[in-house]
Motif scaffolding. Structure first.
Motif, PDB file in Angstrom:
ATOM      1  N   PHE A 233       0.833  -1.208   0.000  1.00 21.87           N
ATOM      2  CA  PHE A 233       0.000   0.000   0.000  1.00 21.87           C
ATOM      3  C   PHE A 233       0.864   1.253   0.000  1.00 21.87           C
ATOM      4  O   PHE A 233       0.543   2.244  -0.656  1.00 21.87           O
ATOM      5  N   ASP A 234       1.972   1.224   0.741  1.00 24.02           N
ATOM      6  CA  ASP A 234       2.827   2.396   0.828  1.00 24.02           C
ATOM      7  C   ASP A 234       3.551   2.662  -0.487  1.00 24.02           C
ATOM      8  O   ASP A 234       3.685   3.807  -0.911  1.00 24.02           O
ATOM      9  N   VAL A 235       4.031   1.603  -1.143  1.00 15.02           N
ATOM     10  CA  VAL A 235       4.702   1.754  -2.431  1.00 15.02           C
ATOM     11  C   VAL A 235       3.721   2.305  -3.469  1.00 15.02           C
ATOM     12  O   VAL A 235       4.037   3.248  -4.206  1.00 15.02           O
ATOM     13  N   VAL A 236       2.535   1.713  -3.541  1.00 16.70           N
ATOM     14  CA  VAL A 236       1.530   2.165  -4.507  1.00 16.70           C
ATOM     15  C   VAL A 236       1.128   3.599  -4.223  1.00 16.70           C
ATOM     16  O   VAL A 236       0.977   4.420  -5.142  1.00 16.70           O
ATOM     17  N   LYS A 237       0.944   3.935  -2.948  1.00 14.01           N
ATOM     18  CA  LYS A 237       0.606   5.310  -2.569  1.00 14.01           C
ATOM     19  C   LYS A 237       1.651   6.289  -3.102  1.00 14.01           C
ATOM     20  O   LYS A 237       1.309   7.322  -3.688  1.00 14.01           O
ATOM     21  N   THR A 238       2.920   5.952  -2.928  1.00 16.78           N
ATOM     22  CA  THR A 238       3.993   6.839  -3.365  1.00 16.78           C
ATOM     23  C   THR A 238       3.989   6.990  -4.880  1.00 16.78           C
ATOM     24  O   THR A 238       4.146   8.105  -5.412  1.00 16.78           O
ATOM     25  N   ARG A 239       3.813   5.889  -5.612  1.00 20.83           N
ATOM     26  CA  ARG A 239       3.803   5.955  -7.077  1.00 20.83           C
ATOM     27  C   ARG A 239       2.620   6.792  -7.578  1.00 20.83           C
ATOM     28  O   ARG A 239       2.759   7.590  -8.508  1.00 20.83           O
ATOM     29  N   LEU A 240       1.443   6.592  -6.989  1.00 24.62           N
ATOM     30  CA  LEU A 240       0.264   7.333  -7.425  1.00 24.62           C
ATOM     31  C   LEU A 240       0.395   8.822  -7.124  1.00 24.62           C
ATOM     32  O   LEU A 240      -0.019   9.672  -7.916  1.00 24.62           O
ATOM     33  N   LEU A 255      -5.300   1.709  -7.413  1.00 25.20           N
ATOM     34  CA  LEU A 255      -4.639   0.804  -6.476  1.00 25.20           C
ATOM     35  C   LEU A 255      -4.301  -0.544  -7.095  1.00 25.20           C
ATOM     36  O   LEU A 255      -3.133  -0.963  -7.133  1.00 25.20           O
ATOM     37  N   PHE A 256      -5.304  -1.243  -7.601  1.00 30.84           N
ATOM     38  CA  PHE A 256      -5.079  -2.602  -8.094  1.00 30.84           C
ATOM     39  C   PHE A 256      -4.291  -2.605  -9.403  1.00 30.84           C
ATOM     40  O   PHE A 256      -3.468  -3.495  -9.638  1.00 30.84           O
ATOM     41  N   HIS A 257      -4.550  -1.622 -10.264  1.00 29.70           N
ATOM     42  CA  HIS A 257      -3.794  -1.533 -11.512  1.00 29.70           C
ATOM     43  C   HIS A 257      -2.311  -1.275 -11.222  1.00 29.70           C
ATOM     44  O   HIS A 257      -1.429  -1.849 -11.878  1.00 29.70           O
ATOM     45  N   ALA A 258      -2.039  -0.442 -10.224  1.00 28.70           N
ATOM     46  CA  ALA A 258      -0.649  -0.160  -9.862  1.00 28.70           C
ATOM     47  C   ALA A 258       0.042  -1.405  -9.318  1.00 28.70           C
ATOM     48  O   ALA A 258       1.191  -1.699  -9.671  1.00 28.70           O
ATOM     49  N   ILE A 259      -0.648  -2.154  -8.464  1.00 27.88           N
ATOM     50  CA  ILE A 259      -0.062  -3.392  -7.912  1.00 27.88           C
ATOM     51  C   ILE A 259       0.256  -4.371  -9.033  1.00 27.88           C
ATOM     52  O   ILE A 259       1.353  -4.952  -9.083  1.00 27.88           O
ATOM     53  N   LYS A 260      -0.684  -4.555  -9.958  1.00 26.52           N
ATOM     54  CA  LYS A 260      -0.462  -5.473 -11.076  1.00 26.52           C
ATOM     55  C   LYS A 260       0.685  -5.010 -11.956  1.00 26.52           C
ATOM     56  O   LYS A 260       1.521  -5.820 -12.387  1.00 26.52           O
ATOM     57  N   THR A 261       0.746  -3.711 -12.249  1.00 27.01           N
ATOM     58  CA  THR A 261       1.787  -3.174 -13.125  1.00 27.01           C
ATOM     59  C   THR A 261       3.166  -3.304 -12.492  1.00 27.01           C
ATOM     60  O   THR A 261       4.132  -3.730 -13.145  1.00 27.01           O
ATOM     61  N   ILE A 262       3.283  -2.931 -11.218  1.00 29.59           N
ATOM     62  CA  ILE A 262       4.571  -3.025 -10.527  1.00 29.59           C
ATOM     63  C   ILE A 262       5.029  -4.472 -10.437  1.00 29.59           C
ATOM     64  O   ILE A 262       6.203  -4.788 -10.667  1.00 29.59           O
ATOM     65  N   TYR A 263       4.110  -5.368 -10.128  1.00 30.48           N
ATOM     66  CA  TYR A 263       4.447  -6.794 -10.027  1.00 30.48           C
ATOM     67  C   TYR A 263       4.911  -7.339 -11.378  1.00 30.48           C
ATOM     68  O   TYR A 263       5.910  -8.075 -11.460  1.00 30.48           O
ATOM     69  N   ALA A 264       4.208  -6.967 -12.458  1.00 36.23           N
ATOM     70  CA  ALA A 264       4.548  -7.477 -13.788  1.00 36.23           C
ATOM     71  C   ALA A 264       5.878  -6.919 -14.291  1.00 36.23           C
ATOM     72  O   ALA A 264       6.666  -7.634 -14.910  1.00 36.23           O
ATOM     73  N   GLU A 265       6.141  -5.643 -14.046  1.00 37.77           N
ATOM     74  CA  GLU A 265       7.327  -4.996 -14.594  1.00 37.77           C
ATOM     75  C   GLU A 265       8.567  -5.130 -13.708  1.00 37.77           C
ATOM     76  O   GLU A 265       9.691  -5.172 -14.218  1.00 37.77           O
ATOM     77  N   GLU A 266       8.354  -5.208 -12.391  1.00 35.00           N
ATOM     78  CA  GLU A 266       9.506  -5.126 -11.478  1.00 35.00           C
ATOM     79  C   GLU A 266       9.620  -6.290 -10.506  1.00 35.00           C
ATOM     80  O   GLU A 266      10.625  -6.397  -9.804  1.00 35.00           O
ATOM     81  N   GLY A 267       8.599  -7.148 -10.469  1.00 34.54           N
ATOM     82  CA  GLY A 267       8.658  -8.309  -9.591  1.00 34.54           C
ATOM     83  C   GLY A 267       7.995  -8.067  -8.238  1.00 34.54           C
ATOM     84  O   GLY A 267       7.724  -6.928  -7.845  1.00 34.54           O
ATOM     85  N   LEU A 268       7.731  -9.165  -7.518  1.00 30.79           N
ATOM     86  CA  LEU A 268       7.013  -9.105  -6.253  1.00 30.79           C
ATOM     87  C   LEU A 268       7.758  -8.288  -5.196  1.00 30.79           C
ATOM     88  O   LEU A 268       7.152  -7.529  -4.439  1.00 30.79           O
ATOM     89  N   ARG A 269       9.071  -8.417  -5.141  1.00 27.88           N
ATOM     90  CA  ARG A 269       9.844  -7.725  -4.109  1.00 27.88           C
ATOM     91  C   ARG A 269       9.733  -6.205  -4.225  1.00 27.88           C
ATOM     92  O   ARG A 269       9.905  -5.483  -3.238  1.00 27.88           O
ATOM     93  N   SER A 270       9.434  -5.726  -5.423  1.00 27.52           N
ATOM     94  CA  SER A 270       9.331  -4.284  -5.617  1.00 27.52           C
ATOM     95  C   SER A 270       8.149  -3.683  -4.850  1.00 27.52           C
ATOM     96  O   SER A 270       8.131  -2.481  -4.578  1.00 27.52           O
ATOM     97  N   LEU A 271       7.154  -4.515  -4.514  1.00 28.42           N
ATOM     98  CA  LEU A 271       6.023  -4.026  -3.740  1.00 28.42           C
ATOM     99  C   LEU A 271       6.405  -3.734  -2.292  1.00 28.42           C
ATOM    100  O   LEU A 271       5.610  -3.158  -1.546  1.00 28.42           O
ATOM    101  N   TRP A 272       7.596  -4.153  -1.908  1.00 27.05           N
ATOM    102  CA  TRP A 272       8.095  -3.847  -0.564  1.00 27.05           C
ATOM    103  C   TRP A 272       9.332  -2.953  -0.641  1.00 27.05           C
ATOM    104  O   TRP A 272      10.108  -2.904   0.289  1.00 27.05           O
ATOM    105  N   ARG A 273       9.498  -2.228  -1.765  1.00 25.15           N
ATOM    106  CA  ARG A 273      10.608  -1.280  -1.855  1.00 25.15           C
ATOM    107  C   ARG A 273      10.506  -0.255  -0.733  1.00 25.15           C
ATOM    108  O   ARG A 273       9.421   0.208  -0.402  1.00 25.15           O
ATOM    109  N   GLY A 274      11.653   0.111  -0.181  1.00 21.94           N
ATOM    110  CA  GLY A 274      11.652   1.099   0.891  1.00 21.94           C
ATOM    111  C   GLY A 274      11.219   0.559   2.238  1.00 21.94           C
ATOM    112  O   GLY A 274      11.018   1.328   3.176  1.00 21.94           O
TER     113      GLY A 274
END
Length: 310
Positions: A233-240, A255-274
């Motif tokens: 949620f924090d990563v998506v919040k920052t990107r949005l 929210l959900f489009h951002a999660i799907k896009t980040i996961y597809a382009e950068e991998g699962l670990r990117s959702l916990w960046r920072g």
């Protein structure tokens, strides 16, 4: 004796005192921990892997932009924290009072969690989202030369966002912010109360004042669970919040489009960046806030609640 004990149990600290204690804690926290928040924001926005980690990010910012760059966005951050903690502590006190048993004055664990979630949602909508949009836009700018920066300061930034993106531009990323803050505060208030009782046998209204180091331990422990659970949620919040609506089509639609896009382009670990800088900032931040807040409310307890029950 029974009447005296019943009176002691039902006496509580008024919401305005909770609000004052939270605002003072927010000022101290912002002054101490702003550099970690800047690093966290830069890491979350770094989709190309320019920064190799926390230390590399911090040293790169200081080397390329000057040491003062680590305090970018301090004015909106400090104002934001002061207002946020005042609203959080005050509204949580009001909601807790509403959920207390009318006969015994006791608050259930379920009621405490719901009150915390409600306080988190309220602060997200009223305070957190617009202030964080401005803070993140300022933090993502590189360099210190005013003529090279798009935004010249927090007021200028807010005005430009409203002019170019409309008033709702200040509420970009509101949904993940609500989810993050609601979950965080439900966990934090419940955990803080539990740790106070388990570690120090401290209960609100008993007239006992924790030492600052005791409050810091309870606050630190209470602040650890939320960041792990709410990382995406924090990563998506920052990107949005970082993307401008004035530049054409938006990359992230929600929210959900951002999660799907980040996961597809950068991998699962990117959702916990920072996550690591969040863990470096939030638990210590809660330790600082509660050390200040407990002293303020403790003075009130000693002066009014203890005297009222003698």
């Amino acid at each position: 004796m029974a009447d005296r004990n019943d009176k002691k149990r039902t006496l509580t600290i008024p919401p305005y005192m909770k609000a004052v204690s939270g605002s003072l804690g927010g000022i101290v926290e912002a002054s101490c921990l702003q550099p970690i928040d800047v690093i966290k924001t830069r890491l979350q926005l770094d989709s190309s892997g320019s920064y190799k980690g926390i230390i590399h990010c911090g040293t790169t910012i200081a080397r390329n932009e000057g040491f003062r760059a680590l305090w970018k966005g301090l004015t909106p951050f400090a104002t934001h924290l002061t207002l946020k903690y005042a609203l959080r502590m005050g509204s949580n006190a009001v909601l807790q009072a509403a959920f207390k048993d009318s006969n015994t004055g006791n608050l259930s664990h379920h009621g405490r969690m719901v009150a915390g979630f409600g306080a988190g949602v309220l602060e997200a909508l009223v305070i957190v989202t617009p202030f964080e949009v401005v803070k993140i836009r300022l933090q993502q700018q590189r360099g210190l030369s005013p003529e090279l920066l798009m935004y010249k300061g927090p007021v200028n930034c807010a005005r430009m966002i409203i002019r170019e993106e409309g008033l709702l531009g200040l509420w970009a990323g509101a949904t993940p912010t609500i989810m993050r803050n609601g979950t965080n505060q439900a966990a934090m208030f419940t955990a803080k109360n539990a740790f106070d009782g388990i570690l120090w046998r401290k209960h609100e209204g008993d007239g006992k004042v924790l030492l600052p180091w005791q409050s810091m331990i309870s606050g630190f422990l209470a602040g650890t669970a939320g960041p792990v659970c709410t990382g995406p949620f924090d990563v998506v919040k920052t990107r949005l919040m970082a993307q401008s609506r004035s530049g054409g089509e938006l990359k992230y639609k929600g929210l959900f489009h951002a999660i799907k896009t980040i996961y597809a382009e950068e991998g699962l670990r990117s959702l916990w960046r920072g996550l690591l800088p969040r863990l470096m900032r939030i638990p210590p931040g809660q330790a600082i806030v509660w050390a200040v807040a407990d002293q303020v409310t403790g003075i009130y307890e000693k002066r009014y609640i203890r005297n009222a029950t003698l």
